[in-house]
Scaffold this motif. Structure first.
Motif, PDB file in Angstrom:
ATOM      1  N   TRP A 179      32.911 -17.375 -45.485  1.00 23.81           N
ATOM      2  CA  TRP A 179      33.369 -19.037 -45.391  1.00 23.81           C
ATOM      3  C   TRP A 179      33.543 -19.782 -44.199  1.00 23.81           C
ATOM      4  N   ARG A 180      34.685 -18.924 -43.239  1.00 23.44           N
ATOM      5  CA  ARG A 180      34.855 -19.035 -42.111  1.00 23.44           C
ATOM      6  C   ARG A 180      33.962 -19.277 -41.308  1.00 23.44           C
ATOM      7  N   LEU A 181      33.121 -18.751 -41.351  1.00 20.56           N
ATOM      8  CA  LEU A 181      31.923 -18.734 -40.153  1.00 20.56           C
ATOM      9  C   LEU A 181      31.089 -19.807 -40.626  1.00 20.56           C
ATOM     10  N   GLU A 182      31.030 -20.512 -42.104  1.00 19.14           N
ATOM     11  CA  GLU A 182      30.216 -21.817 -42.608  1.00 19.14           C
ATOM     12  C   GLU A 182      30.995 -22.577 -41.831  1.00 19.14           C
ATOM     13  N   GLN A 183      32.648 -22.727 -42.188  1.00 18.77           N
ATOM     14  CA  GLN A 183      33.107 -23.988 -41.499  1.00 18.77           C
ATOM     15  C   GLN A 183      32.472 -24.403 -40.401  1.00 18.77           C
ATOM     16  N   PHE A 231      30.576 -15.639 -31.388  1.00 19.26           N
ATOM     17  CA  PHE A 231      29.911 -16.193 -33.222  1.00 19.26           C
ATOM     18  C   PHE A 231      28.813 -15.318 -33.868  1.00 19.26           C
ATOM     19  N   LEU A 232      27.417 -15.047 -32.500  1.00 19.46           N
ATOM     20  CA  LEU A 232      26.589 -15.058 -33.331  1.00 19.46           C
ATOM     21  C   LEU A 232      27.397 -13.050 -33.740  1.00 19.46           C
ATOM     22  N   GLU A 233      28.123 -12.624 -32.798  1.00 20.18           N
ATOM     23  CA  GLU A 233      28.419 -11.009 -32.986  1.00 20.18           C
ATOM     24  C   GLU A 233      29.668 -11.374 -34.641  1.00 20.18           C
ATOM     25  N   GLU A 234      30.552 -12.252 -34.496  1.00 20.64           N
ATOM     26  CA  GLU A 234      30.834 -12.175 -36.338  1.00 20.64           C
ATOM     27  C   GLU A 234      29.551 -12.693 -36.969  1.00 20.64           C
ATOM     28  N   LEU A 235      28.613 -13.434 -37.117  1.00 16.96           N
ATOM     29  CA  LEU A 235      28.040 -12.693 -37.975  1.00 16.96           C
ATOM     30  C   LEU A 235      26.922 -11.513 -39.062  1.00 16.96           C
ATOM     31  N   PHE A 236      27.124 -11.439 -37.259  1.00 15.70           N
ATOM     32  CA  PHE A 236      26.466  -9.980 -37.861  1.00 15.70           C
ATOM     33  C   PHE A 236      26.976  -9.114 -37.769  1.00 15.70           C
ATOM     34  N   GLN A 237      28.560  -8.771 -37.788  1.00 13.45           N
ATOM     35  CA  GLN A 237      29.405  -7.812 -38.420  1.00 13.45           C
ATOM     36  C   GLN A 237      29.455  -8.271 -39.729  1.00 13.45           C
ATOM     37  N   ALA A 238      29.508  -9.363 -39.729  1.00 12.92           N
ATOM     38  CA  ALA A 238      30.003  -9.644 -41.453  1.00 12.92           C
ATOM     39  C   ALA A 238      28.130  -9.055 -42.423  1.00 12.92           C
ATOM     40  N   ARG A 239      27.655 -10.031 -41.730  1.00 18.95           N
ATOM     41  CA  ARG A 239      26.193  -9.276 -42.641  1.00 18.95           C
ATOM     42  C   ARG A 239      26.457  -7.591 -42.858  1.00 18.95           C
ATOM     43  N   HIS A 240      25.775  -7.204 -41.932  1.00 19.56           N
ATOM     44  CA  HIS A 240      26.272  -5.758 -41.982  1.00 19.56           C
ATOM     45  C   HIS A 240      27.399  -5.085 -42.742  1.00 19.56           C
ATOM     46  N   LEU A 267      25.202 -15.602 -46.827  1.00 17.50           N
ATOM     47  CA  LEU A 267      24.918 -15.977 -45.466  1.00 17.50           C
ATOM     48  C   LEU A 267      23.876 -15.736 -44.478  1.00 17.50           C
ATOM     49  N   GLN A 268      23.245 -15.335 -44.890  1.00 20.47           N
ATOM     50  CA  GLN A 268      21.371 -15.594 -44.694  1.00 20.47           C
ATOM     51  C   GLN A 268      21.161 -16.638 -44.313  1.00 20.47           C
ATOM     52  N   GLY A 269      21.723 -17.769 -45.431  1.00 16.92           N
ATOM     53  CA  GLY A 269      22.218 -19.204 -45.238  1.00 16.92           C
ATOM     54  C   GLY A 269      22.388 -19.722 -44.506  1.00 16.92           C
ATOM     55  N   VAL A 270      24.570 -19.411 -44.061  1.00 20.21           N
ATOM     56  CA  VAL A 270      24.426 -20.256 -43.354  1.00 20.21           C
ATOM     57  C   VAL A 270      23.983 -19.196 -41.153  1.00 20.21           C
ATOM     58  N   ILE A 271      23.683 -18.551 -41.759  1.00 21.06           N
ATOM     59  CA  ILE A 271      22.253 -17.547 -40.171  1.00 21.06           C
ATOM     60  C   ILE A 271      21.654 -19.227 -40.100  1.00 21.06           C
ATOM     61  N   LYS A 279      20.402 -21.488 -36.771  1.00 27.06           N
ATOM     62  CA  LYS A 279      19.387 -21.221 -36.517  1.00 27.06           C
ATOM     63  C   LYS A 279      18.753 -22.645 -35.817  1.00 27.06           C
ATOM     64  N   ALA A 280      18.501 -23.540 -37.349  1.00 25.21           N
ATOM     65  CA  ALA A 280      18.041 -24.435 -36.908  1.00 25.21           C
ATOM     66  C   ALA A 280      18.855 -25.397 -36.425  1.00 25.21           C
ATOM     67  N   ARG A 281      20.312 -25.384 -36.490  1.00 21.97           N
ATOM     68  CA  ARG A 281      21.199 -26.674 -35.554  1.00 21.97           C
ATOM     69  C   ARG A 281      20.930 -26.389 -34.022  1.00 21.97           C
ATOM     70  N   THR A 282      21.101 -24.822 -33.951  1.00 23.46           N
ATOM     71  CA  THR A 282      21.013 -24.507 -32.286  1.00 23.46           C
ATOM     72  C   THR A 282      19.391 -24.684 -31.799  1.00 23.46           C
ATOM     73  N   ASP A 283      18.624 -25.101 -32.834  1.00 19.95           N
ATOM     74  CA  ASP A 283      16.903 -24.756 -32.437  1.00 19.95           C
ATOM     75  C   ASP A 283      17.242 -26.468 -32.266  1.00 19.95           C
ATOM     76  N   THR A 284      17.913 -27.278 -32.898  1.00 18.92           N
ATOM     77  CA  THR A 284      17.116 -28.882 -33.497  1.00 18.92           C
ATOM     78  C   THR A 284      18.194 -29.617 -31.954  1.00 18.92           C
ATOM     79  N   LYS A 285      19.156 -28.712 -31.058  1.00 15.42           N
ATOM     80  CA  LYS A 285      20.035 -29.180 -30.181  1.00 15.42           C
ATOM     81  C   LYS A 285      18.946 -28.989 -28.398  1.00 15.42           C
ATOM     82  N   MET A 286      18.901 -28.097 -28.982  1.00 14.35           N
ATOM     83  CA  MET A 286      17.380 -26.774 -28.411  1.00 14.35           C
ATOM     84  C   MET A 286      16.195 -28.394 -27.604  1.00 14.35           C
ATOM     85  N   THR A 287      15.601 -28.403 -29.351  1.00 13.85           N
ATOM     86  CA  THR A 287      14.463 -30.030 -28.980  1.00 13.85           C
ATOM     87  C   THR A 287      15.360 -31.074 -28.152  1.00 13.85           C
TER      88      THR A 287
END
Length: 328
Positions: free
Chosen positions: A168-172, A185-194, A250-254, A258-266
């Motif tokens: 929840w904190r990561l989603e916020q 931030f990516l490390e925290e996401l993958f730790q939660a998924r693990h 959590l996969q939805g948050v990830i 990714k979509a937000r990052t891809d949008t920023k890159m675009t």
């Protein structure tokens, strides 16, 4: 090796050499709890209980997957409980059990040296405190085992809840855009998924093991213990279902990240392209006039000003057009 006799009047500690006499009695439950199954403990269990050599071998080594083996009069079970270590690593805490009608032998398997020595003993000690306080008096080895395994399933459920709070904190942070260091931030996401995946795996395999126990011959599992086994299956299934749901969340948050990052890159790529288009006239004129408008005492100032104004007008025109197209 801790040897105890549990009776309605309380629990009493005994010496290892008293095991044969305790097993010969028809009152109470014998509970043997072994922190480390060394050769001396293997010999004592073989002599007192007559356990199968293969089961004793499994009890003395580290097992990476749960197991169940039925024998006449008892069942040998291997389970794992989770422990969250440093940097999100999940340690597998092994608990081996020889479950009989009037006895229970619990063996704490080898663990990673990074795990505190009291961690593997927490579930058995919690149940022992309940027995010593009079809040719980098991009537069979299966009932005593049920209390310990239920404590493991509650631990799994608690850890899923802790990881969920982190999700929840990561989603916020994703929705608010306060990501901080992207790599961290990516490390925290993958730790939660693990963590969710590890607990989910333990619960799923534990449920499968106890589901197999339901179908065992009645010589290994008495009918009066079946409702306890069925309830354990339900507990593990509940943990697995909750972990699956949170893992999908959590996969939805990830994916949102990714979509937000891809949008920023675009957007960044589009703006860089617009900047390149805006500065293109300046580059072109500079390549033509650069050698003829060298700034020195012979510079034709009116000509230089006219060229600079032309560059500014052309760039401003292109910028206005890009804004009208919605590219800036």
């Amino acid at each position: 090796m801790d040897v105890r006799l549990i009776k309605p009047g309380g629990v009493s500690a005994h010496a290892e050499d008293e095991l044969p006499a305790l097993l010969a009695r028809d009152d109470g439950i014998v509970w043997v709890d072994i922190a480390t199954c060394d050769p001396a403990a293997v010999t004592a269990l073989r002599d007192a209980f007559g356990f199968h050599p293969l089961a004793l071998r499994d009890a003395s080594v580290r097992n990476r997957v749960p197991k169940i083996h039925p024998y006449p009069g008892h069942v040998f079970v291997i389970l794992h409980a989770p422990h969250f270590g440093a940097r999100g690593h999940v340690h597998y805490i092994e608990l081996d059990q020889f479950i009989g009608a009037r006895y229970l032998v619990t063996i704490h398997g080898p663990v990673n040296p990074a795990v505190p020595p009291d961690v593997p003993l927490r579930q058995t000690r919690d149940v022992l405190r309940r027995i010593e306080s009079g809040r719980f008096t098991p009537a069979s080895g299966f009932e005593l085992s049920y209390a310990i395994v239920s404590s493991i399933s509650r631990l799994q459920e608690t850890l899923v809840e802790d990881v969920t709070a982190e999700v929840w904190r990561l989603e916020q942070r994703v929705t608010a855009g306060h990501l901080g260091n992207p790599e961290q931030f990516l490390e925290e996401l993958f730790q939660a998924r693990h963590g969710l995946l590890a607990v989910r795996t333990m619960a799923a395999l534990g449920g499968a093991i106890y589901g197999r126990m339901v179908t065992l011959p009645r010589a290994a599992v008495p009918p009066e213990a079946l409702h306890l086994v069925t309830d354990v299956v339900d507990q593990f299934d509940r943990v697995r279902t909750v972990a699956d749901g949170e893992r999908e969340y959590l996969q939805g948050v990830i994916e949102f990240y990714k979509a937000r990052t891809d949008t920023k890159m675009t957007i960044a790529a589009e703006r860089l392209a617009v900047i390149a288009a805006i500065t293109l006239p300046i580059t072109a004129l500079s390549s033509v006039y650069g050698m003829n408008l060298i700034v020195n005492d012979k510079t034709q100032v009116p000509h230089l000003v006219a060229v600079l104004l032309l560059m500014a007008v052309m760039s401003a025109t292109l910028l206005g057009w890009a804004k009208r197209q919605g590219w800036w």
